[in-house]
Enzyme design. Sequence first.
Site, PDB file in Angstrom:
ATOM      1  N   GLY A   1       0.010   9.235  22.121  1.00  0.00           N
ATOM      2  CA  GLY A   1      -0.087   8.065  21.230  1.00  0.00           C
ATOM      3  C   GLY A   1       0.384   8.421  19.825  1.00  0.00           C
TER       4      GLY A   1
ATOM      5  CG  ASN B   1     -12.183  22.388  20.053  1.00  0.00           C
ATOM      6  OD1 ASN B   1     -11.653  23.465  20.300  1.00  0.00           O
ATOM      7  ND2 ASN B   1     -12.755  21.642  20.979  1.00  0.00           N
TER       8      ASN B   1
ATOM      9  CE1 TYR C   1       0.863   7.280  27.266  1.00  0.00           C
ATOM     10  CE2 TYR C   1       1.890   6.908  25.127  1.00  0.00           C
ATOM     11  CZ  TYR C   1       0.801   6.796  25.969  1.00  0.00           C
ATOM     12  OH  TYR C   1      -0.341   6.179  25.527  1.00  0.00           O
TER      13      TYR C   1
ATOM     14  CE1 TYR D   1      -5.892  25.081  31.756  1.00  0.00           C
ATOM     15  CE2 TYR D   1      -4.977  26.106  33.720  1.00  0.00           C
ATOM     16  CZ  TYR D   1      -4.930  25.873  32.356  1.00  0.00           C
ATOM     17  OH  TYR D   1      -3.913  26.418  31.607  1.00  0.00           O
TER      18      TYR D   1
ATOM     19  CE  LYS E   1       4.060   3.218  22.428  1.00  0.00           C
ATOM     20  NZ  LYS E   1       2.792   2.583  22.044  1.00  0.00           N
TER      21      LYS E   1
END
Length: 313
Positions: A103, A33, A160, A146, A106
Amino acid sequence: MARILITGAAGFIGSHLCDRFIKEGYDVVGMDNLITGDLANIEHLFPHKRFEFYHHDVSKFVHVPGDINYILHFASPASPIDYLKMPIQTLKVGSLGTHNLLGLAKVKNARILVASTSEVYGDPLEHPQNENYWGNVNPIGPRGVYDEAKRFQEAITMAYHNFHGLETRIVRIFNTYGPRMRQEDGRVLPAFFSQAIRGEGLTVFGNGSQTRSFCYVDDLVEGIYRLLLSDYALPVNMGNPSEITILQFADEILKLVNNPKAHIIYNPLPIDDPKQRQPDISLAKSLLDWSPKVDREDGLKETYTYFKKIVAN
Ligand code: UDP
C-alpha cells in the site's frame, strides 16, 4: 538521489543492505521493531546524514513522510526457533506487513522488492529447486507459519503487480550466512560456531545427512541489488549451489575453530526439517549476470572472526 525504505533494517541481511545502499549514495530509511533485530548491527550508520531509523512494527499501518522511490521488505523472524516462539508475529509480518508495504509503495509510486525464501519449496520433492517448482509445504507444521506467510506474500505481491501495475520484485533466498547473524537464533551456523568456540558438543540434528547450500551475505546483497534494478517481476532464486551435508558442515567448523574440546553430538531431527536444499540459480545467472563469488572457506573465515568477538568463551 533516490530514497529507499528497508524493513528489518537491524537484522542480519537488512543491516548489510543498509550498508550497501548507503555506499551506493541512496538516502536510507531503516525500519525495525527490534524483536529479532539488534541496533548494534546498524549503530555505525546513525551518525550518517543519509540514514534515518524508525522503530516500528510494519504489521501496523506504516507512515513515512516524504518521497520513497524503493522499498525492500526484509522484516521477519527468520529461524525455526523464532517461528516457534513468535508464530503470530511471523504470520503477521509476512501477510499484514507485506500488505501495508505494498500500500505504501502504491501511494509513493515506489518499486518494492520482497524477501521470500527457499521455504516456499518446503521439503522439496524436486532437486535442485528452480523457480517453476510449486513446493511441498506442510501448512500446519512448525514451519508453516513462516512458509505460508511467505507464500501469501508472493501471492499478494503478484496481485498488486498484476492488478495495480505496481513495480514489484521477489527474491527467494536460500540459506545465507555471515557476520551479524544472531548468536542465539538457533540456526546451524551460529549454533556450531558458538559451540565450537566454547569447546562444547556441536549439536548435529538427526544423523546429519540432510543437506543445505550456504551463500555468503555479500554475494546475496549483490544479487538483491541487481534484481531491484532489473525489470523482472517473477520470483528469482538466490543462493550458493555448493551443497553439503550438515555433518560435513560441522566438520568444517570444527577444523576451522580447532578447539580440542569441541566435538560432535547427535540430537533428534526437528519435525518437517527439509532433507535437501540446493538452489538452481540459472535464472539469476542469465537475467542478472549474477552468481556467488565467495567460496565457503573464505566466507567461514570472515564469519569466524565475527563470532570470535561476540561469543564469550
Ligand atoms: N541443525 C543442526 N544443528 C543445529 C541447528 C540446525 O543440525 O544446532 C540442522 C537443521 O536440522 C537443518 C540444518 O541444520 O537440517 C539447517 O538448519 P537451520 O535452522 O540453520 O535452517 P533451515 O535451513 O533448516 O531453515
